[in-house]
Motif scaffolding. Structure first.
Motif, PDB file in Angstrom:
ATOM      1  N   LEU A   1      41.856  42.285  35.720  1.00  0.00           N
ATOM      2  CA  LEU A   1      42.987  41.767  34.643  1.00  0.00           C
ATOM      3  C   LEU A   1      42.520  42.586  33.233  1.00  0.00           C
ATOM      4  CD1 LEU A   1      44.874  39.811  33.232  1.00  0.00           C
ATOM      5  CD2 LEU A   1      42.955  38.223  32.930  1.00  0.00           C
ATOM      6  N   ILE A   2      41.133  42.898  33.142  1.00  0.00           N
ATOM      7  CA  ILE A   2      41.147  43.573  32.064  1.00  0.00           C
ATOM      8  C   ILE A   2      41.768  44.977  31.879  1.00  0.00           C
ATOM      9  CG2 ILE A   2      39.024  45.203  30.993  1.00  0.00           C
ATOM     10  CD1 ILE A   2      37.337  42.511  31.554  1.00  0.00           C
ATOM     11  N   LEU A   3      41.734  45.840  33.243  1.00  0.00           N
ATOM     12  CA  LEU A   3      42.610  47.202  33.402  1.00  0.00           C
ATOM     13  C   LEU A   3      43.853  46.792  33.168  1.00  0.00           C
ATOM     14  CD1 LEU A   3      40.310  48.699  36.011  1.00  0.00           C
ATOM     15  CD2 LEU A   3      40.579  49.452  33.871  1.00  0.00           C
ATOM     16  N   GLU A   4      44.173  45.711  33.638  1.00  0.00           N
ATOM     17  CA  GLU A   4      45.917  45.702  33.606  1.00  0.00           C
ATOM     18  C   GLU A   4      46.402  45.464  32.130  1.00  0.00           C
ATOM     19  OE1 GLU A   4      46.834  42.525  36.358  1.00  0.00           O
ATOM     20  OE2 GLU A   4      46.720  43.805  38.236  1.00  0.00           O
TER      21      GLU A   4
ATOM     22  N   PRO B   1      33.148  53.075  31.931  1.00  0.00           N
ATOM     23  CA  PRO B   1      33.914  53.243  33.011  1.00  0.00           C
ATOM     24  C   PRO B   1      34.751  54.603  32.738  1.00  0.00           C
ATOM     25  CG  PRO B   1      34.870  51.754  31.312  1.00  0.00           C
ATOM     26  CD  PRO B   1      33.541  52.013  30.835  1.00  0.00           C
ATOM     27  N   SER B   2      34.561  55.539  33.586  1.00  0.00           N
ATOM     28  CA  SER B   2      34.839  56.893  33.453  1.00  0.00           C
ATOM     29  C   SER B   2      36.162  57.235  34.166  1.00  0.00           C
ATOM     30  CB  SER B   2      33.775  57.896  33.646  1.00  0.00           C
ATOM     31  OG  SER B   2      33.476  57.695  34.871  1.00  0.00           O
ATOM     32  N   ASP B   3      36.591  56.315  35.414  1.00  0.00           N
ATOM     33  CA  ASP B   3      37.863  56.562  36.228  1.00  0.00           C
ATOM     34  C   ASP B   3      38.203  55.254  36.352  1.00  0.00           C
ATOM     35  OD1 ASP B   3      39.386  56.882  38.361  1.00  0.00           O
ATOM     36  OD2 ASP B   3      38.161  58.129  39.437  1.00  0.00           O
ATOM     37  N   GLN B   4      39.295  54.999  35.907  1.00  0.00           N
ATOM     38  CA  GLN B   4      40.105  53.891  35.909  1.00  0.00           C
ATOM     39  C   GLN B   4      40.582  53.236  37.231  1.00  0.00           C
ATOM     40  OE1 GLN B   4      38.557  52.603  33.300  1.00  0.00           O
ATOM     41  NE2 GLN B   4      38.627  54.646  32.430  1.00  0.00           N
ATOM     42  N   VAL B   5      41.152  54.306  38.108  1.00  0.00           N
ATOM     43  CA  VAL B   5      41.608  53.951  39.310  1.00  0.00           C
ATOM     44  C   VAL B   5      40.593  53.547  40.289  1.00  0.00           C
ATOM     45  CG1 VAL B   5      42.720  55.242  41.540  1.00  0.00           C
ATOM     46  CG2 VAL B   5      43.705  55.769  39.181  1.00  0.00           C
ATOM     47  N   PHE B   6      39.447  54.280  39.948  1.00  0.00           N
ATOM     48  CA  PHE B   6      38.318  53.863  40.921  1.00  0.00           C
ATOM     49  C   PHE B   6      37.830  52.360  40.432  1.00  0.00           C
ATOM     50  CE2 PHE B   6      33.557  53.286  41.273  1.00  0.00           C
ATOM     51  CZ  PHE B   6      33.475  53.704  42.593  1.00  0.00           C
ATOM     52  N   GLY B   7      37.841  52.037  38.913  1.00  0.00           N
ATOM     53  CA  GLY B   7      37.509  50.704  38.609  1.00  0.00           C
ATOM     54  C   GLY B   7      38.290  49.714  39.188  1.00  0.00           C
ATOM     55  N   TYR B   8      39.708  49.933  39.534  1.00  0.00           N
ATOM     56  CA  TYR B   8      40.730  49.055  39.836  1.00  0.00           C
ATOM     57  C   TYR B   8      40.545  48.730  41.177  1.00  0.00           C
ATOM     58  CZ  TYR B   8      44.947  46.228  39.925  1.00  0.00           C
ATOM     59  OH  TYR B   8      46.117  45.425  40.136  1.00  0.00           O
ATOM     60  N   GLU B   9      40.408  49.798  42.131  1.00  0.00           N
ATOM     61  CA  GLU B   9      40.062  49.794  43.346  1.00  0.00           C
ATOM     62  C   GLU B   9      38.736  49.059  43.885  1.00  0.00           C
ATOM     63  OE1 GLU B   9      40.770  53.878  44.735  1.00  0.00           O
ATOM     64  OE2 GLU B   9      42.962  53.613  44.604  1.00  0.00           O
ATOM     65  N   ASN B  10      37.708  49.076  42.963  1.00  0.00           N
ATOM     66  CA  ASN B  10      36.438  48.680  43.169  1.00  0.00           C
ATOM     67  C   ASN B  10      36.178  47.790  42.038  1.00  0.00           C
ATOM     68  OD1 ASN B  10      35.169  50.568  45.505  1.00  0.00           O
ATOM     69  ND2 ASN B  10      36.379  51.796  43.941  1.00  0.00           N
ATOM     70  N   PRO B  11      36.778  46.539  42.205  1.00  0.00           N
ATOM     71  CA  PRO B  11      36.577  45.701  41.268  1.00  0.00           C
ATOM     72  C   PRO B  11      35.162  44.781  41.012  1.00  0.00           C
ATOM     73  CG  PRO B  11      37.934  44.552  42.735  1.00  0.00           C
ATOM     74  CD  PRO B  11      37.859  46.041  43.002  1.00  0.00           C
ATOM     75  N   SER B  12      35.087  44.457  39.895  1.00  0.00           N
ATOM     76  CA  SER B  12      33.685  43.641  39.502  1.00  0.00           C
ATOM     77  C   SER B  12      33.890  42.109  40.350  1.00  0.00           C
ATOM     78  CB  SER B  12      33.532  43.319  38.146  1.00  0.00           C
ATOM     79  OG  SER B  12      33.107  44.443  37.620  1.00  0.00           O
ATOM     80  N   ASN B  13      32.921  41.587  40.552  1.00  0.00           N
ATOM     81  CA  ASN B  13      32.933  40.176  40.987  1.00  0.00           C
ATOM     82  C   ASN B  13      33.387  39.208  39.843  1.00  0.00           C
ATOM     83  OD1 ASN B  13      32.378  37.405  41.746  1.00  0.00           O
ATOM     84  ND2 ASN B  13      30.204  37.737  41.910  1.00  0.00           N
ATOM     85  N   PRO B  14      34.772  38.699  40.105  1.00  0.00           N
ATOM     86  CA  PRO B  14      35.600  37.714  39.117  1.00  0.00           C
ATOM     87  C   PRO B  14      34.637  36.762  38.556  1.00  0.00           C
ATOM     88  CG  PRO B  14      36.426  37.508  41.465  1.00  0.00           C
ATOM     89  CD  PRO B  14      35.357  38.606  41.529  1.00  0.00           C
ATOM     90  N   ARG B  15      33.611  36.263  39.203  1.00  0.00           N
ATOM     91  CA  ARG B  15      32.913  35.331  38.499  1.00  0.00           C
ATOM     92  C   ARG B  15      32.049  35.703  37.276  1.00  0.00           C
ATOM     93  NH1 ARG B  15      32.525  34.037  43.824  1.00  0.00           N
ATOM     94  NH2 ARG B  15      30.376  35.076  44.213  1.00  0.00           N
ATOM     95  N   VAL B  16      31.773  37.020  37.434  1.00  0.00           N
ATOM     96  CA  VAL B  16      30.896  37.779  36.243  1.00  0.00           C
ATOM     97  C   VAL B  16      32.246  38.226  35.360  1.00  0.00           C
ATOM     98  CG1 VAL B  16      29.561  39.655  35.617  1.00  0.00           C
ATOM     99  CG2 VAL B  16      29.261  38.473  37.783  1.00  0.00           C
TER     100      VAL B  16
END
Length: 386
Positions: free
Chosen positions: A286-289, A266-281
């Motif tokens: 929460l991980i980023l927070e 994960p090289s861009d944490q803002v992008f990761g937060y704005e494009n979250p993974s499927n929470p069932r996976v």
């Protein structure tokens, strides 16, 4: 009865084979998808059991045979696609980093080809290496942080160093994870240091990055004792460890660091937060927070300073990125976006995207992802550490 068993087997195998082409909808199915995509030939062989003599004698048997054949096609599709990726990989590596001969020693040759079916069955020869466990490199709040060293027995010349950083969402994992690559590289003339680091949420960013940098400094200070060349270092990290490897390589400003490899990072944490993974996976929000102690609005500085993409510049070290297009945990767009930033900066890089692969695809060292990754990594290391 036999026809019903054929049909049940065919249905189960067919449903499993769908994970070779479709994203897994849950965490457990994501784990299963690693095996399906990297060991698909096993599933294909199981599907062929349905075609044992007698399948055509009933409608149920014929239906089972059709499902089984479809499962075979899906299960072997990663292997077919791996050959497609392998065809162009040598030329791509040469174009990106220049021609280089990978390290090889007696009994430990480099991979001759990026991928072979025989390699899935036989594996790469890897002689035993010396492993030094639990070498303390620092302590934090009275608790030791340790690393494991992998090295070729009897090495006499100063050896290039690889710092291996495990994944685990910044809150778990272990330095012994996916150790076959460590032994493989050590047998071919590198010293590999697999390090531990502190975890979130009790130790948020930048604690883990500080630990990586401390480990590098410790290894350099003890270079003669470990028989390593302190001027030739490369970092390799998987998932969260890939982010840490990239961040250290891009911000430490250490001329000894010659290159960095990020596997599904994960090289861009803002992008990761704005494009979250499927929470069932996985609950990536929460991980980023936990790791960054807030969200991009409440902790903007942490999100910015933990994103390697923000530190690409004219002096960025050569970078090899490896990512599965089907990654459900860290989307492949992360590596695609970092690749674009590296290209804009004119820095040496290569993005190896594996169309069938998911997160953690190199878990099976001899699978398609494992072979292609190893081939690319050893040639990258030879190019940047010569």
């Amino acid at each position: 009865m036999i026809a019903a068993l054929r049909l049940l087997t065919a249905v189960v195998v067919f449903l499993g084979s769908l994970l070779a082409v479709f994203s897994a909808p849950t965490y457990n199915l994501w784990q299963a998808s690693i095996a399906v995509t990297e060991l698909g030939f096993v599933l294909a062989l199981l599907a062929l059991v349905v075609l044992l003599p007698g399948w055509h004698r009933s409608l149920i048997g014929r239906a089972a045979a059709m499902l089984a054949l479809a499962a075979v096609v899906l299960a072997v599709s990663p292997i077919v696609r791996a050959y497609g990726v392998a065809r162009d990989l040598p030329a791509r590596l040469t174009t990106a980093f220049g021609a280089a001969t990978p390290h090889s020693l007696d009994g430990a040759p480099a991979l001759e080809r990026p991928f072979t079916l025989g390699g899935m069955l036989r594996g790469a020869p890897t002689p035993a290496v010396v492993t030094t466990r639990a070498e303390q490199y620092t302590s934090r709040a009275g608790k030791p942080l340790e690393l494991d060293l992998y090295a070729k027995a009897g090495a006499v010349a100063a050896t290039p160093l690889i710092v291996m950083i495990h994944g685990g969402s910044w809150r778990g994992g272990d330095r012994s994870d996916l150790a076959p690559l460590n032994s493989y590289l050590a047998a071919r003339g590198y010293v590999v240091a697999a390090i531990s680091y502190r975890f979130a949420p009790h130790n948020p960013h930048p604690a883990a990055t500080d630990d990586v940098n401390s480990a590098i400094e410790y290894l350099k200070a003890n270079g003669p004792r470990f028989g390593l060349d302190r001027t030739r270092i490369a970092l390799i990290g998987r998932s969260a460890g890939g982010q840490l490897a990239l961040l250290s390589a891009y911000t430490k400003n250490d001329p000894a660091i010659r290159g960095v490899v990020g596997l599904y990072p994960p090289s861009d944490q803002v992008f990761g937060y704005e494009n979250p993974s499927n929470p069932r996976v996985i609950n990536s929000t929460l991980i980023l927070e936990d790791y960054l102690q807030g969200n991009p609005k409440t902790a903007p500085a942490a999100y910015a300073s933990s994103s390697p993409i923000n530190f690409v510049g004219p002096a960025t070290v050569p970078t090899l990125l490896i990512h599965g297009r089907k990654d459900e945990l860290v989307f492949a767009r992360q590596s695609a976006r970092l690749t674009a930033r590296l290209a804009s900066a004119g820095r040496p890089h290569l993005y190896l995207e594996l169309p069938w692969a998911t997160h953690g695809c190199d878990y099976f060292f001899n699978g398609p992802c494992g072979q292609l990754s190893t081939y690319a990594i050893e040639r990258f290391l030879a190019a940047v550490m010569r």
